[in-house]
Design an enzyme around this catalytic site. Structure first.
Site, mmCIF file in Angstrom:
data_model
loop_
_atom_site.group_PDB
_atom_site.id
_atom_site.type_symbol
_atom_site.label_atom_id
_atom_site.label_comp_id
_atom_site.label_asym_id
_atom_site.label_seq_id
_atom_site.Cartn_x
_atom_site.Cartn_y
_atom_site.Cartn_z
ATOM 1 N N GLY A 1 -43.498 3.757 3.391
ATOM 2 C CA GLY A 1 -44.085 5.010 2.910
ATOM 3 C C GLY A 1 -45.597 4.919 2.749
ATOM 4 N N GLY A 2 -46.053 5.312 1.576
ATOM 5 C CA GLY A 2 -47.493 5.307 1.294
ATOM 6 C C GLY A 2 -48.108 3.931 1.424
ATOM 7 N N GLY B 1 -65.495 3.246 37.484
ATOM 8 C CA GLY B 1 -65.738 3.854 36.177
ATOM 9 C C GLY B 1 -65.863 2.809 35.088
ATOM 10 N N ALA B 2 -65.156 1.701 35.273
ATOM 11 C CA ALA B 2 -65.203 0.658 34.258
ATOM 12 C C ALA B 2 -66.605 0.065 34.136
ATOM 13 C CB ALA B 2 -64.178 -0.427 34.583
HETATM 14 C C1 HXC Z 1 -38.788 2.792 -6.972
HETATM 15 C C2 HXC Z 1 -38.338 0.896 -5.769
HETATM 16 C C3 HXC Z 1 -38.904 1.478 -4.610
HETATM 17 C C4 HXC Z 1 -39.433 2.787 -4.715
HETATM 18 C C5 HXC Z 1 -38.225 -0.485 -4.111
HETATM 19 N N1 HXC Z 1 -37.939 -0.309 -5.408
HETATM 20 N N2 HXC Z 1 -38.825 0.595 -3.596
HETATM 21 N N3 HXC Z 1 -38.293 1.545 -6.934
HETATM 22 N N4 HXC Z 1 -39.363 3.393 -5.916
HETATM 23 N N5 HXC Z 1 -40.023 3.380 -3.687
HETATM 24 C C6 HXC Z 1 -37.282 -1.251 -6.311
HETATM 25 C C7 HXC Z 1 -35.816 -1.441 -5.966
HETATM 26 O O1 HXC Z 1 -35.053 -0.441 -6.596
HETATM 27 C C8 HXC Z 1 -35.543 -2.813 -6.549
HETATM 28 O O2 HXC Z 1 -35.371 -2.706 -7.947
HETATM 29 C C9 HXC Z 1 -36.851 -3.540 -6.327
HETATM 30 O O3 HXC Z 1 -37.841 -2.532 -6.136
HETATM 31 C C10 HXC Z 1 -36.833 -4.427 -5.095
HETATM 32 O O4 HXC Z 1 -36.368 -3.642 -4.001
HETATM 33 P P1 HXC Z 1 -35.224 -4.118 -3.005
HETATM 34 O O5 HXC Z 1 -34.765 -2.928 -2.260
HETATM 35 O O6 HXC Z 1 -34.227 -4.917 -3.749
HETATM 36 O O7 HXC Z 1 -36.040 -5.112 -2.074
HETATM 37 P P2 HXC Z 1 -35.917 -5.345 -0.511
HETATM 38 O O8 HXC Z 1 -34.472 -5.466 -0.137
HETATM 39 O O9 HXC Z 1 -36.829 -6.474 -0.195
HETATM 40 O O10 HXC Z 1 -36.458 -4.012 0.192
HETATM 41 C C11 HXC Z 1 -37.764 -3.576 0.007
HETATM 42 C C12 HXC Z 1 -37.948 -2.172 0.593
HETATM 43 C C13 HXC Z 1 -36.831 -1.232 0.023
HETATM 44 C C14 HXC Z 1 -37.795 -2.241 2.121
HETATM 45 C C15 HXC Z 1 -39.348 -1.709 0.266
HETATM 46 O O11 HXC Z 1 -36.818 -1.366 -1.381
HETATM 47 C C16 HXC Z 1 -37.058 0.206 0.350
HETATM 48 O O12 HXC Z 1 -36.743 0.649 1.451
HETATM 49 N N6 HXC Z 1 -37.547 0.955 -0.641
HETATM 50 C C17 HXC Z 1 -37.710 2.401 -0.491
HETATM 51 C C18 HXC Z 1 -38.813 2.724 0.460
HETATM 52 C C19 HXC Z 1 -39.128 4.192 0.490
HETATM 53 O O13 HXC Z 1 -38.405 4.965 1.151
HETATM 54 N N7 HXC Z 1 -40.141 4.599 -0.313
HETATM 55 C C20 HXC Z 1 -40.552 5.969 -0.478
HETATM 56 C C21 HXC Z 1 -41.479 6.282 0.635
HETATM 57 S S1 HXC Z 1 -42.180 7.880 0.492
HETATM 58 P P3 HXC Z 1 -34.279 -3.572 -8.713
HETATM 59 O O14 HXC Z 1 -34.500 -3.226 -10.148
HETATM 60 O O15 HXC Z 1 -32.950 -3.162 -8.190
HETATM 61 O O16 HXC Z 1 -34.591 -4.995 -8.374
HETATM 62 C C22 HXC Z 1 -43.800 7.613 0.203
HETATM 63 C C23 HXC Z 1 -44.631 8.846 0.220
HETATM 64 C C24 HXC Z 1 -46.019 8.627 0.692
HETATM 65 O O17 HXC Z 1 -44.235 6.557 -0.008
HETATM 66 C C25 HXC Z 1 -46.452 9.639 1.691
HETATM 67 C C26 HXC Z 1 -46.627 9.087 3.079
HETATM 68 C C27 HXC Z 1 -47.389 9.994 3.999
#
Ligand code: HXC
Length: 510
Positions: free
Chosen positions: A169-170, A404-405
């Site tokens: 994401g961000g 051109g290069a």
């Molecule tokens: C809240 C989060 C989180 C999130 C991870 N955690 N991402 N908590 N918000 N976005 C927490 C998990 O719940 C977990 O907590 C701990 O962090 C570790 O994560 P895991 O999933 O256990 O780790 P891992 O297996 O290594 O995976 C990491 C990861 C995955 C690939 C980053 O967590 C993931 O896919 N997270 C979501 C990504 C996502 O979709 N984010 C939103 C994007 S939107 P616990 O307590 O269980 O250990 C965005 C908007 C911006 O960012 C705009 C863009 C233009």
């Protein structure tokens, strides 16, 4: 008073623990350092000044009010790298996966604002899952604030992103708007959405490494500018990079003492170019023999290897180097090479870093794959980037500069300041065979005539002298004196002044 001091120490110690011992151990088990450990490696010893150590999130949904952790998943502040100020933020994966809350965003934007106000580079260490899901739009808003500052700082202060864990994401979009992205092999990943979401939405099964590992982003997507084997090596290389960069777009380029004489001659370069014009040779040899002490920091080394980009120093001062690489695809310009070099040239121009271009290019790569992929616009990016650049531009044509290069690669016509050619240079519209086949098509394939015409073409055009006779080449130089000549030209151009006409901004073909 003693109690208050003790309480401060206690609160600090607690904040330093982030998500706690267990999560720190899990971080270490993945061969990753913690956010604070990373900053210790990155910055000069004892130089880190932390801000906002006690900031907590303000969310209440999903029981979040019960889980507040001092610092809220990001360590921010400033410090020095070899004595020069840098602003830093390091995501703490042990706290909510380093995800970004409104409060967490506020810590980052404070540092971004300070970096911009004080005109010093900013380095972000990423190990985080993007916007904190429990905060919803407050987190999205927070990211928007970060993105906006990335844009405003672009071209004013260097912004460097280091990806040191799974990032989504961000936490990939903000890096994407910075100048450079570096990754750690096998422990860092970048994707807009992770493998689980991919599976749900597209039913594709893919590992994190396959989706967004360093191997993908340094060779295929070109999102990352480089990758290293572990956290310590990566951060040490970032110190090396910062040493090469100016503090901001108005600052002098850094100057380091060097014991390497500017007049150093490299006799071996006289035999670098093989007699057979179709035989490759390694242009990197010319680069490392030209820069101080052979020290070259390559950018995007594993992507579009038919062109080389990177930083070195000459007489202690940083230069950007762009060089066609005859070892890969004969050094041809294709879409990837053009994009890669264009971005590098624009970085150098934005930050006042002189550009030295080594040319050995047989032209643009023909074919449907390239044309369908937009070669015209991608090639135009490099043409545009060189054409708009006002920094000192020094060009050395070692062998081919065809078609051109020839124009694109910092030619005289694109305001090249000093354009040299080696005696082995061949500056022409195309190579002899292709040229003769076209202009003497009427000979109906008479072998003898074609051979005679080819010889005639080679003698007339495949040398630097036709271009030199027109002043397109300022001087034909001995290969062994390249470093000396480039150093002298750079000295000549230290006070160069050149401005483009006023405009809001240009409209580079994106
Ligand atoms: C809240 C989060 C989180 C999130 C991870 N955690 N991402 N908590 N918000 N976005 C927490 C998990 O719940 C977990 O907590 C701990 O962090 C570790 O994560 P895991 O999933 O256990 O780790 P891992 O297996 O290594 O995976 C990491 C990861 C995955 C690939 C980053 O967590 C993931 O896919 N997270 C979501 C990504 C996502 O979709 N984010 C939103 C994007 S939107 P616990 O307590 O269980 O250990 C965005 C908007 C911006 O960012 C705009 C863009 C233009």
């Amino acid at each position: 008073m003693k109690d208050i001091l003790a309480e401060l120490e206690e609160r600090r110690a607690e904040a330093r623990l982030g998500g706690g011992e267990k999560r720190i151990a899990a971080q270490h088990a993945k061969s990753k350092l913690t956010a604070r450990e990373r900053l210790e490696v990155l910055l000069d010893e004892g130089s880190f000044e932390e801000f906002d150590m006690f900031v907590e999130h303000r969310a209440t949904d999903f029981g979040m009010e019960k889980t507040k952790i001092a610092g809220d998943g990001v360590v921010t502040g400033w410090g020095t790298i070899n004595g020069r100020t840098v602003f830093v933020f390091a995501k703490d994966f042990t706290v909510f996966g380093g995800s970004l809350s409104e409060a967490h965003a506020g810590k980052i934007t404070k540092i971004q604002d300070m970096a911009l106000k004080n005109r010093a580079p900013i380095i972000g260490l990423f190990d985080a899952g993007g916007a904190r899901i429990q905060e919803g739009v407050a987190a999205l808003g927070g990211y928007g604030e970060v993105f906006q500052r990335n844009v405003l700082a672009s071209g004013v202060i260097p912004q460097i992103s280091v990806i040191m864990g799974p990032c989504a994401g961000g936490d990939v979009y903000s890096p994407a708007m910075t100048d450079f992205i570096f990754m750690v092999r096998h422990s860092s990943y970048m994707f807009v959405t992770g493998p689980d979401v991919v599976k749900t939405v597209t039913n594709e099964t893919v590992t994190a490494e396959e989706l967004g590992g360093a191997s993908v982003h340094t060779t295929r997507s070109s999102i990352a500018d480089g990758a290293y084997d572990n956290d310590v090596e990566t951060l040490t290389e970032m110190r090396r990079l910062i040493d090469l960069l100016p503090m901001n777009n108005r600052a002098e380029i850094p100057e380091l003492e060097t014991s390497d004489p500017a007049e150093r001659l490299e006799m071996s370069l006289d035999t670098l170019v093989p007699d057979n014009p179709n035989k490759p040779y390694d242009i990197k040899e010319l680069i490392t023999k030209t820069v101080d002490e052979g020290d070259f920091f390559e950018i995007q080394a594993a992507f579009a290897r038919n062109i080389i980009t990177g930083f070195g120093r000459i007489e202690g001062r940083t230069v950007g180097i762009v060089a066609n690489q005859p070892m890969v695809l004969a050094g041809v310009l294709d879409s990837d090479a053009s994009r890669k070099a264009a971005r590098f040239v624009r970085f150098c121009d934005a930050f006042g870093i002189p550009i030295v271009t080594f040319v050995d290019v047989p032209g643009f790569l023909p074919g449907t794959a390239q044309e369908y992929g937009g070669l015209i616009k991608h090639g135009a990016k490099l043409l545009f980037a060189y054409g708009e650049a006002t920094v000192p531009k020094i060009t050395v044509i070692t062998r081919k500069a065809y078609g051109g290069a020839y124009d694109v690669m910092a030619s005289k016509h694109l305001r090249g300041d000093v354009n040299y050619a080696w005696p082995s240079a061949q500056i022409a519209v195309m190579g002899a065979k292709g040229a003769v086949e076209i202009i003497f098509r009427a000979s109906n394939g008479d072998k003898e005539e074609l051979a005679a015409r080819t010889k005639e073409y080679e003698d007339r055009f495949l040398s630097p002298f036709v271009a030199a006779e027109r002043g397109y080449i300022d001087e034909v130089i001995m290969p062994h004196s390249t470093r000396k000549r480039v150093a002298r030209a750079l000295r000549l151009l230290r006070n160069k002044e050149l401005d483009n006409p006023w405009k809001k901004h240009d409209n580079i073909p994106l």
